[in-house]
Design an enzyme around this catalytic site. Sequence first.
Site, mmCIF file in Angstrom:
data_model
loop_
_atom_site.group_PDB
_atom_site.id
_atom_site.type_symbol
_atom_site.label_atom_id
_atom_site.label_comp_id
_atom_site.label_asym_id
_atom_site.label_seq_id
_atom_site.Cartn_x
_atom_site.Cartn_y
_atom_site.Cartn_z
ATOM 1 N N VAL A 1 0.859 -1.182 0.000
ATOM 2 C CA VAL A 1 0.000 0.000 0.000
ATOM 3 C C VAL A 1 0.898 1.236 0.000
ATOM 4 O O VAL A 1 1.839 1.320 0.786
ATOM 5 C CB VAL A 1 -0.922 0.033 1.243
ATOM 6 N N CYS A 2 0.594 2.174 -0.894
ATOM 7 C CA CYS A 2 1.359 3.422 -0.929
ATOM 8 C C CYS A 2 0.432 4.556 -1.346
ATOM 9 O O CYS A 2 -0.772 4.371 -1.439
ATOM 10 C CB CYS A 2 2.559 3.306 -1.850
ATOM 11 N N ASN A 3 1.014 5.723 -1.632
ATOM 12 C CA ASN A 3 0.200 6.879 -2.027
ATOM 13 C C ASN A 3 -0.607 6.609 -3.278
ATOM 14 O O ASN A 3 -1.820 6.712 -3.272
ATOM 15 C CB ASN A 3 1.079 8.113 -2.254
#
Length: 96
Positions: A7-9
């Site tokens: 999960v990231c931006n």
Amino acid sequence: MKKIMLVCNAGMSTGILAKKIEAASENTVKVSAYSESEYKDYLSDVDLVLIGPQIRFLLPQIEEAVSVPVQAISPVKYGMMDGKGVYEDIKSLIGG
């Protein structure tokens, strides 16, 4: 096969890292990358959630939303796109 969620931006560079982790694992793990705004829609059968260092401040919030281990990816390994190093971390967290 273990399923790992990154999960990231926005999911762009993390998608590249996901492919490198799969290659390092010789395709023994399935790695998918999602943005922080969409990850909740894809949690079924996930064994581990790894979050990008740029959103590590969200770790407590993500831990509350899931029922599997959550860990922030090392900023150095993320920056170097070190799929092998992250895969080693995954094995120490949930086994290989």
